[in-house]
Design a protein around this motif. Structure first.
Motif, mmCIF file in Angstrom:
data_model
loop_
_atom_site.group_PDB
_atom_site.id
_atom_site.type_symbol
_atom_site.label_atom_id
_atom_site.label_comp_id
_atom_site.label_asym_id
_atom_site.label_seq_id
_atom_site.Cartn_x
_atom_site.Cartn_y
_atom_site.Cartn_z
ATOM 1 N N ALA A 1 13.296 -2.672 15.526
ATOM 2 C CA ALA A 1 12.316 -3.764 15.471
ATOM 3 C C ALA A 1 11.633 -3.760 14.104
ATOM 4 C CB ALA A 1 11.269 -3.609 16.569
ATOM 5 N N ILE A 2 11.232 -4.960 13.660
ATOM 6 C CA ILE A 2 10.532 -5.104 12.384
ATOM 7 C C ILE A 2 9.040 -5.280 12.659
ATOM 8 C CG2 ILE A 2 10.268 -6.489 10.294
ATOM 9 C CD1 ILE A 2 12.912 -5.064 10.347
ATOM 10 N N TYR A 3 8.229 -4.487 11.997
ATOM 11 C CA TYR A 3 6.774 -4.562 12.095
ATOM 12 C C TYR A 3 6.214 -4.958 10.739
ATOM 13 C CZ TYR A 3 7.255 -1.976 16.461
ATOM 14 O OH TYR A 3 7.601 -1.582 17.723
ATOM 15 N N ARG A 4 5.104 -5.666 10.740
ATOM 16 C CA ARG A 4 4.418 -6.066 9.503
ATOM 17 C C ARG A 4 3.079 -5.341 9.463
ATOM 18 N NH1 ARG A 4 4.718 -11.795 9.257
ATOM 19 N NH2 ARG A 4 6.426 -11.402 7.846
ATOM 20 N N MET A 5 2.807 -4.642 8.357
ATOM 21 C CA MET A 5 1.521 -3.987 8.169
ATOM 22 C C MET A 5 0.819 -4.653 6.999
ATOM 23 S SD MET A 5 0.468 -0.002 7.488
ATOM 24 C CE MET A 5 1.158 0.553 9.023
ATOM 25 N N LYS A 6 -0.435 -5.046 7.232
ATOM 26 C CA LYS A 6 -1.206 -5.750 6.218
ATOM 27 C C LYS A 6 -2.511 -5.019 5.940
ATOM 28 C CE LYS A 6 -1.566 -10.212 6.501
ATOM 29 N NZ LYS A 6 -1.833 -11.574 6.973
ATOM 30 N N ALA B 1 -1.748 3.763 -0.716
ATOM 31 C CA ALA B 1 -1.367 3.226 -2.031
ATOM 32 C C ALA B 1 0.080 3.563 -2.359
ATOM 33 C CB ALA B 1 -2.300 3.782 -3.112
ATOM 34 N N ASP B 2 0.567 4.711 -1.893
ATOM 35 C CA ASP B 2 1.961 5.097 -2.125
ATOM 36 C C ASP B 2 2.918 4.240 -1.301
ATOM 37 O OD1 ASP B 2 1.107 7.095 -3.845
ATOM 38 O OD2 ASP B 2 1.159 8.647 -2.303
ATOM 39 N N ILE B 3 2.470 3.749 -0.163
ATOM 40 C CA ILE B 3 3.312 2.912 0.686
ATOM 41 C C ILE B 3 3.283 1.454 0.213
ATOM 42 C CG2 ILE B 3 3.624 2.014 3.024
ATOM 43 C CD1 ILE B 3 2.368 4.611 4.052
ATOM 44 N N PHE B 4 2.081 0.937 -0.057
ATOM 45 C CA PHE B 4 1.946 -0.476 -0.394
ATOM 46 C C PHE B 4 2.293 -0.787 -1.854
ATOM 47 C CE2 PHE B 4 -0.437 -0.323 3.533
ATOM 48 C CZ PHE B 4 -0.116 -1.535 4.119
ATOM 49 N N ARG B 5 2.138 0.174 -2.753
ATOM 50 C CA ARG B 5 2.485 0.010 -4.177
ATOM 51 C C ARG B 5 1.941 -1.282 -4.771
ATOM 52 N NH1 ARG B 5 8.817 1.706 -3.828
ATOM 53 N NH2 ARG B 5 8.481 3.742 -2.913
ATOM 54 N N GLY B 6 0.651 -1.536 -4.537
ATOM 55 C CA GLY B 6 0.008 -2.701 -5.127
ATOM 56 C C GLY B 6 0.139 -3.982 -4.322
ATOM 57 N N ARG C 1 -8.819 -8.283 3.993
ATOM 58 C CA ARG C 1 -9.807 -8.433 2.906
ATOM 59 C C ARG C 1 -10.891 -7.366 3.003
ATOM 60 N NH1 ARG C 1 -11.027 -14.167 4.283
ATOM 61 N NH2 ARG C 1 -8.908 -14.661 4.832
ATOM 62 N N GLN C 2 -11.125 -6.863 4.212
ATOM 63 C CA GLN C 2 -12.133 -5.815 4.399
ATOM 64 C C GLN C 2 -11.571 -4.413 4.137
ATOM 65 O OE1 GLN C 2 -11.525 -8.159 6.952
ATOM 66 N NE2 GLN C 2 -13.153 -9.503 6.218
ATOM 67 N N GLY C 3 -10.262 -4.342 3.785
ATOM 68 C CA GLY C 3 -9.650 -3.059 3.465
ATOM 69 C C GLY C 3 -9.136 -2.295 4.673
ATOM 70 N N LYS C 4 -9.021 -2.966 5.824
ATOM 71 C CA LYS C 4 -8.496 -2.310 7.021
ATOM 72 C C LYS C 4 -7.009 -2.614 7.166
ATOM 73 C CE LYS C 4 -12.951 -2.404 9.171
ATOM 74 N NZ LYS C 4 -13.686 -2.412 10.399
ATOM 75 N N LEU C 5 -6.339 -1.836 8.001
ATOM 76 C CA LEU C 5 -4.914 -2.029 8.235
ATOM 77 C C LEU C 5 -4.683 -2.708 9.572
ATOM 78 C CD1 LEU C 5 -3.475 1.438 7.131
ATOM 79 C CD2 LEU C 5 -3.498 -0.697 5.843
ATOM 80 N N ILE C 6 -3.725 -3.661 9.577
ATOM 81 C CA ILE C 6 -3.309 -4.334 10.801
ATOM 82 C C ILE C 6 -1.800 -4.185 10.896
ATOM 83 C CG2 ILE C 6 -3.081 -6.523 12.002
ATOM 84 C CD1 ILE C 6 -5.653 -7.435 10.731
ATOM 85 N N LEU C 7 -1.318 -3.763 12.085
ATOM 86 C CA LEU C 7 0.101 -3.610 12.340
ATOM 87 C C LEU C 7 0.501 -4.591 13.439
ATOM 88 C CD1 LEU C 7 2.740 -1.992 11.822
ATOM 89 C CD2 LEU C 7 2.014 -0.476 13.666
#
Length: 56
Positions: A40-45, A24-29, A48-54
């Protein structure tokens, strides 16, 4: 008879504790962030199930 002193080996270095960061501190909503690592640029999402994908 004189006993020889055997030198005691130095104590192993103490490892620093691993940091714990709340997502929550990283994503800030938000549901997605970009991370730059070694040029390199990475995307972290958050899925909908509340898991993280990098992805790169």
């Amino acid at each position: 008879m004189i006993a020889e002193k055997v030198p005691t080996p130095p104590a192993p270095p103490v490892a620093a504790p691993t940091r714990l960061i709340e997502s929550a501190d990283i994503f800030r909503g938000q549901n997605e962030i970009l991370i730059r690592h070694a040029g390199a640029i990475y995307r972290m999402k958050i899925t909908r199930q509340g898991k993280l994908i990098l992805n790169k």
